[in-house]
Motif scaffolding. Structure first.
Motif, PDB file in Angstrom:
ATOM      1  N   TYR A   1      26.091 -83.302 -87.872  1.00 27.48           N
ATOM      2  CA  TYR A   1      25.808 -84.509 -87.951  1.00 27.48           C
ATOM      3  C   TYR A   1      25.784 -84.932 -86.498  1.00 27.48           C
ATOM      4  O   TYR A   1      26.754 -85.142 -86.102  1.00 27.48           O
TER       5      TYR A   1
ATOM      6  N   ASN B   1      18.039 -88.390 -89.347  1.00 33.12           N
ATOM      7  CA  ASN B   1      19.311 -88.671 -89.170  1.00 33.12           C
ATOM      8  C   ASN B   1      20.061 -87.674 -88.401  1.00 33.12           C
ATOM      9  O   ASN B   1      21.279 -87.664 -87.943  1.00 33.12           O
TER      10      ASN B   1
ATOM     11  N   GLN C   1      24.197 -87.903 -84.866  1.00 34.69           N
ATOM     12  CA  GLN C   1      24.494 -89.132 -84.559  1.00 34.69           C
ATOM     13  C   GLN C   1      26.119 -89.303 -84.425  1.00 34.69           C
ATOM     14  O   GLN C   1      26.743 -89.844 -83.819  1.00 34.69           O
TER      15      GLN C   1
END
Length: 225
Positions: A143, A113, A145
């Motif tokens: 994060y 991820n 993405q």
């Protein structure tokens, strides 16, 4: 009486039929002979060792190549928690404005991820209105993405319109050029010192709002508004 004229005849004469002894060889000559003998043994032995090494050399090279081939077969999935010193991530928001995230060290927590834990992270981006925003903290989670950056520990935010905010936790949405925090916040603005229960940067960076029971000490005034 002794006849002195015949004193030469008194010296012992060598016996007939017996040869003289061999003369003694000099020391230097003996040492030279010893060196020659050692070289006769050492040179063939050295040549033999060289021949053996030449015969084993292809096998030694083969072992080295096999080791390198084994190392090359390592895949990223076989290594847990990949880390990077002086980590740097760059991108653009939904309006094609650039942003950058840097850190002293980044550790990949979730490779699938794209979740990275950062030490001493720093982020800067440009809002839609053209203002620059710089943020730093002790720890962070990026994060990749979602283009979110969660910060905690001495979070400091600087806005080039003259705002400066300090809190303990904040989330930065780099895709939308927005930010928010729900921990007590203090700071300074063009009009004076401010404090509140949290903050928000909205409208793609155009608005800065201090939430909760907010207060401001106006410059040149002795009261809070």
């Amino acid at each position: 009486m002794v006849d002195l004229r015949a004193d030469s005849d008194l010296r012992p004469k060598p016996e007939r039929g017996r040869s003289h002894p061999h003369p003694v060889k000099p020391v230097a000559h003996r040492m030279h002979s010893r060196r020659v003998g050692l070289l006769r043994v050492a040179l063939p032995a050295t040549a033999l060792v060289l021949l053996v090494l030449l015969g084993l050399w292809p096998q030694l090279r083969g072992n080295d190549e096999r080791f390198q081939l084994g190392f090359a077969k390592l895949t990223p999935n076989a290594v847990e928690n990949l880390s990077m010193i002086n980590a740097r991530y760059q991108g653009v928001d939904k309006r094609n404005n650039p942003f950058a995230v840097t850190a002293d060290r980044g550790v990949e927590e979730d490779p699938q991820n794209g979740v990275v834990v950062l030490d001493n992270p720093k982020a800067d981006f440009v809002t839609q209105g053209g203002a620059g925003v710089y943020i730093e903290a002790k720890l962070g989670t990026y994060y990749q993405q979602e283009q979110w950056l969660d910060l905690e520990g001495d979070v400091n935010l600087y806005h080039d319109q003259g705002y400066e905010l300090h809190t303990q936790r904040a989330r930065i949405n780099l895709k939308d050029s927005t930010a928010e925090g729900h921990d007590p916040v203090t700071g300074n603005g063009p009009q004076g010192r401010l404090n509140g229960k949290g903050f928000r940067i909205l409208d793609e960076g155009r608005q800065i709002i201090v939430t909760g029971q907010a207060g401001m000490s106006l410059k040149g005034a002795g009261r809070k508004k």
